[in-house]
Design an enzyme around this catalytic site. Structure first.
Site, PDB file in Angstrom:
ATOM      1  N   LYS A  30       0.632  -1.073   0.012  1.00  0.00           N
ATOM      2  CA  LYS A  30       0.205  -0.049   0.052  1.00  0.00           C
ATOM      3  C   LYS A  30       0.709   1.540  -0.037  1.00  0.00           C
ATOM      4  O   LYS A  30       0.418   2.260  -0.687  1.00  0.00           O
ATOM      5  CB  LYS A  30      -0.706   0.080   1.354  1.00  0.00           C
ATOM      6  CG  LYS A  30      -2.084  -1.086   1.494  1.00  0.00           C
ATOM      7  CD  LYS A  30      -2.443  -0.949   2.691  1.00  0.00           C
ATOM      8  CE  LYS A  30      -1.868  -0.979   4.008  1.00  0.00           C
ATOM      9  NZ  LYS A  30      -1.081  -2.295   4.502  1.00  0.00           N
ATOM     10  N   ARG A 178      11.823  -1.446  10.361  1.00  0.00           N
ATOM     11  CA  ARG A 178      10.893  -0.658  10.868  1.00  0.00           C
ATOM     12  C   ARG A 178      10.730  -1.535  12.370  1.00  0.00           C
ATOM     13  O   ARG A 178      10.832  -2.726  12.265  1.00  0.00           O
ATOM     14  CB  ARG A 178       9.503  -0.737  10.457  1.00  0.00           C
ATOM     15  CG  ARG A 178       9.032   0.687   9.986  1.00  0.00           C
ATOM     16  CD  ARG A 178       7.870   0.724   9.088  1.00  0.00           C
ATOM     17  NE  ARG A 178       6.719   0.173   9.701  1.00  0.00           N
ATOM     18  CZ  ARG A 178       5.454   0.084   9.123  1.00  0.00           C
ATOM     19  NH1 ARG A 178       5.459   0.615   7.767  1.00  0.00           N
ATOM     20  NH2 ARG A 178       4.471  -0.592   9.649  1.00  0.00           N
TER      21      ARG A 178
HETATM   22  P1  AP5 Z   1       5.021  -1.659   1.806  1.00  0.00           P
HETATM   23  O1  AP5 Z   1       4.633  -0.833   0.585  1.00  0.00           O
HETATM   24  O2  AP5 Z   1       5.753  -1.043   2.727  1.00  0.00           O
HETATM   25  O3  AP5 Z   1       3.599  -2.310   2.372  1.00  0.00           O
HETATM   26  P2  AP5 Z   1       2.391  -1.652   3.219  1.00  0.00           P
HETATM   27  O4  AP5 Z   1       1.051  -2.380   2.843  1.00  0.00           O
HETATM   28  O5  AP5 Z   1       2.386  -0.300   3.078  1.00  0.00           O
HETATM   29  O6  AP5 Z   1       2.906  -2.380   4.502  1.00  0.00           O
HETATM   30  P3  AP5 Z   1       2.787  -1.800   5.922  1.00  0.00           P
HETATM   31  O7  AP5 Z   1       3.609  -2.637   6.800  1.00  0.00           O
HETATM   32  O8  AP5 Z   1       3.297  -0.469   5.895  1.00  0.00           O
HETATM   33  O9  AP5 Z   1       1.280  -1.941   6.373  1.00  0.00           O
HETATM   34  P4  AP5 Z   1       0.625  -1.815   7.463  1.00  0.00           P
HETATM   35  O10 AP5 Z   1      -0.655  -1.653   7.186  1.00  0.00           O
HETATM   36  O11 AP5 Z   1       0.730  -3.008   8.282  1.00  0.00           O
HETATM   37  O12 AP5 Z   1       1.411  -0.666   8.511  1.00  0.00           O
HETATM   38  P5  AP5 Z   1       1.012   0.825   8.694  1.00  0.00           P
HETATM   39  O13 AP5 Z   1       2.118   1.728   8.528  1.00  0.00           O
HETATM   40  O14 AP5 Z   1      -0.219   1.363   7.812  1.00  0.00           O
HETATM   41  O15 AP5 Z   1       5.539  -2.850   1.261  1.00  0.00           O
HETATM   42  C1  AP5 Z   1       5.952  -4.059   1.926  1.00  0.00           C
HETATM   43  C2  AP5 Z   1       7.582  -4.558   1.472  1.00  0.00           C
HETATM   44  O16 AP5 Z   1       7.283  -4.928   0.146  1.00  0.00           O
HETATM   45  C3  AP5 Z   1       8.454  -3.549   1.078  1.00  0.00           C
HETATM   46  O17 AP5 Z   1       9.851  -3.910   1.369  1.00  0.00           O
HETATM   47  C4  AP5 Z   1       8.459  -3.147  -0.370  1.00  0.00           C
HETATM   48  O18 AP5 Z   1       9.552  -2.461  -0.972  1.00  0.00           O
HETATM   49  C5  AP5 Z   1       7.947  -4.495  -0.777  1.00  0.00           C
HETATM   50  N1  AP5 Z   1       6.985  -4.467  -2.079  1.00  0.00           N
HETATM   51  C6  AP5 Z   1       5.990  -3.560  -2.465  1.00  0.00           C
HETATM   52  N2  AP5 Z   1       5.497  -3.793  -3.467  1.00  0.00           N
HETATM   53  C7  AP5 Z   1       6.245  -4.794  -3.868  1.00  0.00           C
HETATM   54  C8  AP5 Z   1       5.900  -5.755  -5.106  1.00  0.00           C
HETATM   55  N3  AP5 Z   1       5.009  -5.335  -6.077  1.00  0.00           N
HETATM   56  N4  AP5 Z   1       6.777  -6.783  -5.405  1.00  0.00           N
HETATM   57  C9  AP5 Z   1       7.624  -7.067  -4.387  1.00  0.00           C
HETATM   58  N5  AP5 Z   1       7.937  -6.403  -3.375  1.00  0.00           N
HETATM   59  C10 AP5 Z   1       7.022  -5.197  -3.153  1.00  0.00           C
HETATM   60  O19 AP5 Z   1       0.534   0.699  10.036  1.00  0.00           O
HETATM   61  C11 AP5 Z   1       1.133   0.467  11.208  1.00  0.00           C
HETATM   62  C12 AP5 Z   1       0.525   0.434  12.637  1.00  0.00           C
HETATM   63  O20 AP5 Z   1      -0.084   1.555  12.858  1.00  0.00           O
HETATM   64  C13 AP5 Z   1      -0.406  -0.661  12.446  1.00  0.00           C
HETATM   65  O21 AP5 Z   1      -0.023  -1.857  12.960  1.00  0.00           O
HETATM   66  C14 AP5 Z   1      -1.448  -0.359  13.646  1.00  0.00           C
HETATM   67  O22 AP5 Z   1      -0.900  -0.517  14.886  1.00  0.00           O
HETATM   68  C15 AP5 Z   1      -1.552   1.139  13.512  1.00  0.00           C
HETATM   69  N6  AP5 Z   1      -2.631   1.649  12.444  1.00  0.00           N
HETATM   70  C16 AP5 Z   1      -2.168   2.270  11.080  1.00  0.00           C
HETATM   71  N7  AP5 Z   1      -3.422   2.825  10.692  1.00  0.00           N
HETATM   72  C17 AP5 Z   1      -4.504   2.340  11.585  1.00  0.00           C
HETATM   73  C18 AP5 Z   1      -5.862   2.395  11.578  1.00  0.00           C
HETATM   74  N8  AP5 Z   1      -6.546   2.975  10.564  1.00  0.00           N
HETATM   75  N9  AP5 Z   1      -6.493   2.196  12.488  1.00  0.00           N
HETATM   76  C19 AP5 Z   1      -6.063   1.532  13.516  1.00  0.00           C
HETATM   77  N10 AP5 Z   1      -4.623   1.399  13.538  1.00  0.00           N
HETATM   78  C20 AP5 Z   1      -3.796   1.860  12.748  1.00  0.00           C
END
Ligand code: AP5
Length: 237
Positions: A30, A178
């Site tokens: 994402k 991270r």
């Molecule tokens: P990346 O693009 O980083 O993936 P992502 O989907 O953004 O993963 P996140 O871990 O950031 O999502 P998340 O939802 O767990 O964390 P968030 O920060 O939102 O890609 C992942 C890897 O794959 C990278 O190494 C990239 O290079 C690679 N990659 C990408 N595309 C690729 C492809 N096509 N092919 C191969 N490799 C690829 O949230 C963190 C925390 O905040 C949550 O755990 C929760 O505690 C809290 N939180 C956030 N939002 C909320 C909410 N709305 N409500 C409640 N809690 C929340």
């Protein structure tokens, strides 16, 4: 409507405001895709995960409320997430719209977002679901590296390497892992966050704005598929 110097109107001044939601499991890509779409569409990339991580780092009031949840791999309470996004969408740069990455994460958040937008006669124009098999997510997250200056600059040691090993292409700063990508937190995130995500998917399927895209292809191809989905959403909407 807000009138302070730092805040702007939620309304769009004649043009449809584009609120795009990115849905996907942790590690689905994402953030990677939201960053690219932000550049292509000229809309801000709003990541709740990033907002929470900076709040924790800055030790502010929101940081104190969310720290334990983020560190445990749990979702933060809906009311905190909704407030953070509502405030962010009132900032000037979101006047023409925004790409929401990681929000909404529960059905309650999705309903709250609909209500928040409806107050300004806006709506979600597309919910882009980046679909990746659960078994591929762990490899993506354990190999992820982010920039020490801006954690929205995301790499992968195998699939999306930086030009120079361990250094961000954009900032020239070292990369790091991270904290919530450590194996135990990672396991909890996947365990706790997938079920509510499926409820969000159902919510947008019911509203007729859900666009699933295969996330298990090279990142450039995913971007193209997302842009095509957005074009389709405009034809329908
Ligand atoms: P990346 O693009 O980083 O993936 P992502 O989907 O953004 O993963 P996140 O871990 O950031 O999502 P998340 O939802 O767990 O964390 P968030 O920060 O939102 O890609 C992942 C890897 O794959 C990278 O190494 C990239 O290079 C690679 N990659 C990408 N595309 C690729 C492809 N096509 N092919 C191969 N490799 C690829 O949230 C963190 C925390 O905040 C949550 O755990 C929760 O505690 C809290 N939180 C956030 N939002 C909320 C909410 N709305 N409500 C409640 N809690 C929340």
């Amino acid at each position: 409507m807000t009138t302070s110097a730092t805040e702007g109107p939620v309304t769009k001044g004649g043009q449809e405001r584009r609120i795009i939601v990115m849905i996907g499991a942790p590690g689905a890509g994402k953030g990677t895709q939201a960053e690219r779409l932000s550049g292509r569409l000229g809309l801000p990339h709003v990541s709740t995960g990033k907002l929470f991580r900076s709040a924790v780092r800055n030790e502010n009031e929101i940081g104190a409320q969310v720290r334990a949840y983020v560190e445990a791999g749990s979702l933060v309470p809906d009311e905190v997430a909704v407030k953070v996004v509502d405030d962010r969408l009132h900032e000037v740069d979101a006047g023409a719209g925004a790409i929401l990455d990681g929000f909404p994460r529960t059905r309650n958040q999705a309903v709250a977002l609909d209500e928040m937008l409806a107050r300004a006669d806006d709506r979600v124009c597309a919910a882009l679901y980046v679909e990746v098999a659960t078994e591929d997510l762990v490899a993506r997250l354990t190999g992820r590296r982010v920039c020490t200056i801006d954690d929205q600059h995301v790499y992968h040691i195998v699939t999306v390497p930086p030009r120079q090993d361990g250094i961000c292409d954009i900032e020239g700063a070292p990369l790091r892992q991270r904290e919530d990508d450590q194996p135990e937190t990672l396991r909890k995130r996947l365990e706790r966050q997938l079920a509510p995500m499926y409820e969000v998917i159902d919510h947008y399927a019911d509203s007729g704005v859900l666009f699933p895209v295969r996330g298990d292809q090279p990142a450039d191809k995913v971007t193209e598929a997302l842009l095509q989905a957005l074009a389709a959403s405009e034809r329908i909407g």
